[in-house]
Enzyme design. Sequence first.
Site, short mmCIF file in Angstrom:
data_model
loop_
_atom_site.label_atom_id
_atom_site.label_comp_id
_atom_site.label_asym_id
_atom_site.label_seq_id
_atom_site.Cartn_x
_atom_site.Cartn_y
_atom_site.Cartn_z
N CYS A 254 1.05 -0.74 -0.34
CA CYS A 254 0.35 0.21 -0.27
C CYS A 254 1.17 1.18 -0.25
O CYS A 254 1.62 1.34 -0.53
CB CYS A 254 -0.68 -0.15 0.82
SG CYS A 254 -0.35 0.25 2.75
N ARG A 259 -2.89 -1.01 4.96
CA ARG A 259 -3.64 -1.21 4.53
C ARG A 259 -3.57 -2.52 3.83
O ARG A 259 -4.15 -3.11 3.88
CB ARG A 259 -3.91 -0.28 3.51
CG ARG A 259 -4.67 0.94 4.11
CD ARG A 259 -5.04 2.23 3.26
NE ARG A 259 -3.68 2.10 3.01
CZ ARG A 259 -3.99 3.74 1.27
NH1 ARG A 259 -4.95 3.63 1.31
NH2 ARG A 259 -2.74 4.19 1.36
#
Length: 304
Positions: A254, A259
């Site tokens: 990410c 994430r």
Amino acid sequence: MKTFKKILVAGAWLLSLPALANSPYLVTTDWLEKNLNDPKIKVIEVSVVPGVYERGHIPGAVNFEWHTDLVDPVRRDIATQQDLEKKLRAAGVNQDSTIILYGDNNNWFAAWGAWVFDVYNVKNVKLLDGGRKKWEAEGRSLSPLAAAPGAGNVKVSAANNALRARLPDVVAVADKKSNAALVDIRSADEYSGKVFAPAGVQELAVRAGHVPGAVNVPWGQAVAADGTFKPVEELRKLYAGVGIDGKRPVITYCRIGERSSHTWFALKKLLGYEVRNYDGSWTEYGNTVGVPVNNPAGTVWGGR
């Protein structure tokens, strides 16, 4: 309450169960509430919003700050074996403890914690499905009192760096010298290069776009409205739709690795695929001189 769907498999209708059904890696809010007084259950909050733990947390939970407790505070790296063991022992974690991780932002940093623990082979680690969002939405109790556990005796193994992806691993995919699949879990605008990063963040790259060969499956597509993971069958179909079916190793990335830890958890722990998280992510790749980049939007860094 979870909704159940039916899917047709080999001519028979089967229930599509929640992701946590038969999973050793997730617990429900109801289960956790009923087991909070079990001395073998150790609850750890890993949130990113300052002060959220202090304002109120799951009773008995200890607080891990991701940017000081789960990473090296000087080098860009995960916490050392010694520092992580010290922190876990201070949290009362024993060799036979079951660790329940949860946090805000849909468990992004709780999943980061699960990934770090996995690198160090910490056993019996689970995520609270839905995290703080679901716990609070259901009106379950929160406490402002800091936990004061006794010292634990957990032993942390040396890091298994084979579970991490590094810059050369990702460049090898971009150069078509590796058969690993790359999953970019950022937003469509980040992936296309329209924006460099989500609004308001501090960590930036001077180039926008994505790693050549990466497919884009934003992390949010893996969760339901309440923040819990979608049923395993839906997850499998979601990723298979872009060629991620477990037949080859996967690397997730990410912006800074949090994430992508969430998607790493879905792919590795829930689907059982061979997955590594690239914690250098776009802030390393997008700042590296000479690596190939795809930037469909054509956005150019202006130095401001």
